[in-house]
Write a protein that holds these residues in place. Structure first.
Motif, mmCIF file in Angstrom:
data_model
loop_
_atom_site.group_PDB
_atom_site.id
_atom_site.type_symbol
_atom_site.label_atom_id
_atom_site.label_comp_id
_atom_site.label_asym_id
_atom_site.label_seq_id
_atom_site.Cartn_x
_atom_site.Cartn_y
_atom_site.Cartn_z
ATOM 1 N N HIS A 1 13.075 2.849 -5.986
ATOM 2 C CA HIS A 1 12.734 3.433 -7.291
ATOM 3 C C HIS A 1 11.216 3.528 -7.406
ATOM 4 O O HIS A 1 10.491 2.646 -6.928
ATOM 5 C CB HIS A 1 13.247 2.564 -8.446
ATOM 6 N N LEU A 2 10.759 4.569 -8.054
ATOM 7 C CA LEU A 2 9.330 4.691 -8.363
ATOM 8 C C LEU A 2 9.056 4.410 -9.830
ATOM 9 O O LEU A 2 7.906 4.272 -10.234
ATOM 10 C CB LEU A 2 8.826 6.100 -8.016
ATOM 11 N N SER B 1 19.720 10.221 2.639
ATOM 12 C CA SER B 1 19.446 10.444 1.219
ATOM 13 C C SER B 1 18.343 11.490 1.079
ATOM 14 O O SER B 1 18.166 12.342 1.942
ATOM 15 C CB SER B 1 19.069 9.122 0.551
ATOM 16 N N SER B 2 17.585 11.387 0.001
ATOM 17 C CA SER B 2 16.558 12.390 -0.272
ATOM 18 C C SER B 2 15.519 11.805 -1.223
ATOM 19 O O SER B 2 15.841 10.955 -2.065
ATOM 20 C CB SER B 2 17.197 13.627 -0.924
ATOM 21 N N GLY B 3 14.288 12.286 -1.093
ATOM 22 C CA GLY B 3 13.252 11.879 -2.038
ATOM 23 C C GLY B 3 13.551 12.351 -3.443
ATOM 24 O O GLY B 3 12.993 11.831 -4.415
ATOM 25 N N LEU C 1 0.839 -1.199 0.000
ATOM 26 C CA LEU C 1 0.000 0.000 0.000
ATOM 27 C C LEU C 1 0.875 1.251 0.000
ATOM 28 O O LEU C 1 0.617 2.207 -0.744
ATOM 29 C CB LEU C 1 -0.916 -0.016 1.223
ATOM 30 N N LEU C 2 1.925 1.232 0.821
ATOM 31 C CA LEU C 2 2.834 2.373 0.903
ATOM 32 C C LEU C 2 3.572 2.560 -0.420
ATOM 33 O O LEU C 2 3.732 3.686 -0.907
ATOM 34 C CB LEU C 2 3.832 2.136 2.031
ATOM 35 N N ALA C 3 4.028 1.468 -1.010
ATOM 36 C CA ALA C 3 4.746 1.549 -2.284
ATOM 37 C C ALA C 3 3.850 2.083 -3.394
ATOM 38 O O ALA C 3 4.277 2.889 -4.230
ATOM 39 C CB ALA C 3 5.274 0.167 -2.661
ATOM 40 N N ARG D 1 4.285 5.563 -5.617
ATOM 41 C CA ARG D 1 4.345 5.581 -7.076
ATOM 42 C C ARG D 1 3.280 6.496 -7.682
ATOM 43 O O ARG D 1 3.442 6.984 -8.798
ATOM 44 C CB ARG D 1 4.201 4.153 -7.623
ATOM 45 N N LEU D 2 2.212 6.727 -6.938
ATOM 46 C CA LEU D 2 1.186 7.659 -7.402
ATOM 47 C C LEU D 2 1.532 9.112 -7.075
ATOM 48 O O LEU D 2 0.753 10.016 -7.364
ATOM 49 C CB LEU D 2 -0.173 7.292 -6.774
#
Length: 481
Positions: free
Chosen positions: A440-441, A324-326, A153-155, A159-160
């Motif tokens: 990765h998205l 890291s970073s988004g 659900l989180l993934a 991705r959305l």
């Protein structure tokens, strides 16, 4: 006496006396084990002791003011409690047993007459409060929590984009922390090294680790700032085992010199947090000829972590945490343009690509060093209100300021990955708010095996080529013939 309620509860835990006492004595951590508590705030500086004060905010909507009036290390602590609903005297006693520690909680509550009558009518209510608190403390000290698993659900939300991006804000932090477990592992025998520690997330991580009792080495560029930070941390936390090393981590000669000093000292490293970073606009080059984002954000942590591997091997359940970073979600590593020599330069893009590279290193180290017992993870601090964000991204800062986290909230996951028992059970992952997130998205940001290999080879070549050459000793002239 008719308005007084007395609670007396005991538990036994399989933890050494000094560990159990150290955890409970820092009373602000009651928020981790008492389900009735929303937040614990330490209001006085220094190590816990007589005179220490705490504000304990209850989930029911009122606050309690605690003050320690008697304190015997590894034996007992006695506290007064004041609130608008009642006053109390609470004592917690500690006793070593053959298998661990017995903890006894004795509380005497004085209620005004209307509330006292209510307590007499429902005596089990207060008793349940005490039992739940002690059960929570027992669970915290047993420290047998599972590491959070990846959530589909989180993934999907990530991705959305829009459903996932709100988690970067303080709202995401507040939603996630409701489900967190206690971090009771004893840190007094562990050594932490934190880079970029004089401001923002790095400073918050250093302060939290110092509060947990860890021996701490902070890495800073400015000696003046480092001295002030160490003095402040010692005063705030009462932890005297804090030192610093000076190095400009954008300069590889200084990174190597720092490693030489740490290796010569030989102290095992149990926690290494690679936090140092900045966003540069326009493109800048270091005196050594490297593009500054690449130097500071990728090459520097590579050399530092690789060279400190022997000290990590000597550590106890050693951890490496890469901040890291988004932003890495938007970029693929460009192995043929690591230093942004070609094309239009963007500081944000250079930053994101370097963080993508750091994620690749996280996965590589995790796999390679698993046999050594070293756990390596990366984390995203979320959108935090730090001097770096305000300076480098003024437009973004102005728009998002109402939703930005505090540096302490941003640092939490880095400290959890470094310090908690359960975080040692998973390696090579990307985390935000103690939850696993995909690295990765989109397929477009994934590197090929050949690109990954080329990146590692390039970094290794640069590691070797940047080792400062030792000056040759001049040969003494012989006698004239």
């Amino acid at each position: 006496m008719k308005n007084q309620v007395i609670l007396d509860e005991s538990i036994e835990v399989q933890r050494p006396l000094h560990e159990a006492f150290a955890y409970v004595a820092e009373f602000s951590r009651i928020e981790e084990w008492d389900p009735a508590v929303a937040r614990g705030i330490k209001q006085t500086p220094g190590a816990p002791g007589v005179g220490s004060e705490y504000q304990i905010d209850m989930r029911a909507g009122f606050s309690l003011q605690y003050r320690i009036i008697e304190f015997e290390k590894n034996a007992r602590m006695l506290m007064t409690v004041d609130s608008r609903l009642f006053t109390a005297l609470e004592e917690i006693r500690f006793e070593a047993t053959s298998t661990g520690t017995r903890i006894r909680y004795i509380a005497k509550f004085d209620f005004p007459t209307p509330l006292a009558a209510l307590n007499r009518a429902y005596p089990a209510a207060m008793e349940r409060v005490g039992k739940r608190a002690m059960a929570g403390l027992q669970e915290a000290l047993e420290d047998n929590f599972e590491a959070p698993r990846a959530s589909r659900l989180l993934a999907t939300a990530d991705r959305l984009i829009v459903p996932g991006i709100w988690r970067f804000t303080k709202l995401g932090y507040k939603a996630s922390r409701k489900h967190w477990d206690a971090v009771s592992r004893f840190q007094g025998d562990r050594h932490a090294v934190v880079t970029g520690a004089t401001s923002g997330v790095g400073e918050a991580a250093a302060r939290q680790l110092a509060s947990l009792g860890a021996r701490l080495t902070v890495i800073a560029r400015s000696k003046k700032k480092a001295e002030k930070l160490v003095a402040d941390l010692k005063k705030q936390t009462g932890n005297s085992h804090i030192g610093f090393e000076i190095a400009d981590l954008s300069m590889m000669s200084e990174v190597h010199a720092l490693c030489d000093r740490l290796l010569a000292a030989g102290e095992p490293i149990d926690m290494l947090i690679n936090n140092a970073g900045a966003l540069f606009n326009p493109r800048q080059q270091t005196p050594e000829g490297f593009e500054k984002s690449f130097a500071l954000l990728l090459l520097s942590p590579y050399i530092l972590t690789e060279r400190l591997h022997p000290l990590l091997c000597k550590g106890e359940s050693a951890r490496v945490v890469n901040v890291s970073s988004g932003g890495m979600y938007s970029q693929k590593i460009r192995v043929n343009n690591l230093q942004s020599r070609w094309g239009t330069y963007s500081g944000s893009v250079a930053y994101a690509r370097a963080k993508r590279g750091l994620m690749i290193l996280t996965e590589e180290w995790a796999q390679r060093w698993e046999k050594d017992g070293i756990v390596v993870n990366a984390m995203h601090p979320g959108w935090a209100d730090t001097p770096g964000v305000e300076t480098a991204l003024p437009g973004f800062y102005r728009i998002t300021k109402p939703f930005l986290r505090t540096p302490d909230e941003g640092a939490d996951t880095a400290v959890w990955l470094a310090a908690s028992t359960e975080a040692a059970k998973i390696t090579g992952k990307f985390w935000l708010d103690r939850e696993q997130h995909p690295s990765h998205l989109s397929q477009r940001t994934r590197e090929t095996a050949a690109e990954r290999r080329q990146l590692l080879e390039t970094l290794q070549e640069l590691r070797e080529s940047t080792v400062p050459k030792k000056p040759r000793r001049r040969r003494k002239a012989g006698p004239a013939k």
